[in-house]
Structures are given as C-alpha cells and as structure tokens.
Design a protein around this motif. Sequence first.
Motif, PDB file in Angstrom:
ATOM      1  N   ARG A 293      -7.638   5.347  -1.419  1.00  0.00           N
ATOM      2  CA  ARG A 293      -7.749   3.894  -1.363  1.00  0.00           C
ATOM      3  C   ARG A 293      -7.453   3.406   0.044  1.00  0.00           C
ATOM      4  O   ARG A 293      -6.532   3.883   0.687  1.00  0.00           O
TER       5      ARG A 293
ATOM      6  N   THR B   4      -5.989   1.239   3.058  1.00  0.00           N
ATOM      7  CA  THR B   4      -4.711   0.552   3.240  1.00  0.00           C
ATOM      8  C   THR B   4      -4.918  -0.685   4.107  1.00  0.00           C
ATOM      9  O   THR B   4      -5.988  -0.882   4.681  1.00  0.00           O
ATOM     10  N   ARG B   5      -3.878  -1.498   4.223  1.00  0.00           N
ATOM     11  CA  ARG B   5      -3.968  -2.687   5.071  1.00  0.00           C
ATOM     12  C   ARG B   5      -4.140  -2.303   6.533  1.00  0.00           C
ATOM     13  O   ARG B   5      -4.859  -2.946   7.279  1.00  0.00           O
ATOM     14  N   ILE B   6      -3.468  -1.243   6.935  1.00  0.00           N
ATOM     15  CA  ILE B   6      -3.563  -0.813   8.330  1.00  0.00           C
ATOM     16  C   ILE B   6      -4.987  -0.372   8.644  1.00  0.00           C
ATOM     17  O   ILE B   6      -5.527  -0.720   9.690  1.00  0.00           O
ATOM     18  N   SER B   7      -5.602   0.395   7.747  1.00  0.00           N
ATOM     19  CA  SER B   7      -6.973   0.841   8.013  1.00  0.00           C
ATOM     20  C   SER B   7      -7.919  -0.352   8.046  1.00  0.00           C
ATOM     21  O   SER B   7      -8.846  -0.383   8.853  1.00  0.00           O
ATOM     22  N   GLY B   8      -7.686  -1.343   7.206  1.00  0.00           N
ATOM     23  CA  GLY B   8      -8.502  -2.552   7.234  1.00  0.00           C
ATOM     24  C   GLY B   8      -8.330  -3.315   8.531  1.00  0.00           C
ATOM     25  O   GLY B   8      -9.287  -3.871   9.085  1.00  0.00           O
ATOM     26  N   THR B   9      -7.101  -3.322   9.046  1.00  0.00           N
ATOM     27  CA  THR B   9      -6.835  -3.998  10.315  1.00  0.00           C
ATOM     28  C   THR B   9      -7.559  -3.298  11.459  1.00  0.00           C
ATOM     29  O   THR B   9      -8.148  -3.950  12.322  1.00  0.00           O
ATOM     30  N   TRP B  10      -7.543  -1.958  11.451  1.00  0.00           N
ATOM     31  CA  TRP B  10      -8.242  -1.221  12.502  1.00  0.00           C
ATOM     32  C   TRP B  10      -9.739  -1.481  12.443  1.00  0.00           C
ATOM     33  O   TRP B  10     -10.390  -1.614  13.488  1.00  0.00           O
TER      34      TRP B  10
END
Length: 140
Positions: free
Chosen positions: A62, A64-70
């Motif tokens: 799934r 994560t928020r960090i991957s979405g931010t990147w």
Amino acid sequence: MTHARGDAAGHPTGPTNHEPLGGEVPEGALEPAELRAGDVRPGAEEATPVRPAPAKPVGKARPTRISGTWVAVIAGLVVLIVLLVFILQNLDPATVHFFGAEGSLPLAIAMLFSAIGGAVLVALIGGARILQLRKQARRR
C-alpha cells in the motif's frame, strides 16, 4: 409406550448418539456436539492451539503518505521545468489592460499571473465548499 432401547433395568442395549458403531471413533470423523463444544474427554491430551501464520500481502504494498509526497514533489518539479521553458520562450512584450490599469510585461509572465489568479479563485471556492461540508457533517 416408550421408544427407548434398553433391557429390563433401563440400560441401553444398542448404539447411542454417544457411542459410534465399532467402538473407536475413526480419525477425522465428526464427534457428538457435546465433545465439539469444548468438553474435554477424560484422559485426552490437551492440544496446543496453532496460530495461523500472518498473511503476506498479495501484490503491491500500500502506498504511504511519504511516497505520495515524493510523487507530488517530482510532478511539481516537472511542471516547474515546463513552465520555465515556456516563460523563457515567450519573452515578447505584451500590453495588459486590467480595470483601467495598463502595463507592459512579457507575454509568459502575463499568462502566469492569469493562471495563478485562476488557481487562487478555484482554491477559494473549493475551500468554501469543504468548510460547508464539514459543518454539515458536524450537524449529523
């Protein structure tokens, strides 16, 4: 008139629900409800419960928020590079008239200001709608 089997003393003579035919319960056979409900047979060894192994995720992990931010940062950089190229290629002067004011600035900068103004307008309308929906959700 009774339908119970038994001898004159009342002892059962035939098989009952608690005794299988042939004496022993074959392995894997269904047992009476009293024994399945958690009763322990005299002399039976207690079995240690076996916990199932944790399920491994199938497919992709799934996000994560960090991957979405990147992903957002990379997409933003691409948009900025394209915008910079557009501005550098459209430096011809343009005369802009706005509410009686008049000015001259590069065409790309004028278009950039109009895009920023449109984005601010959309953000204000979207923010007002979000506040309206939150207020409505609190009432419920």
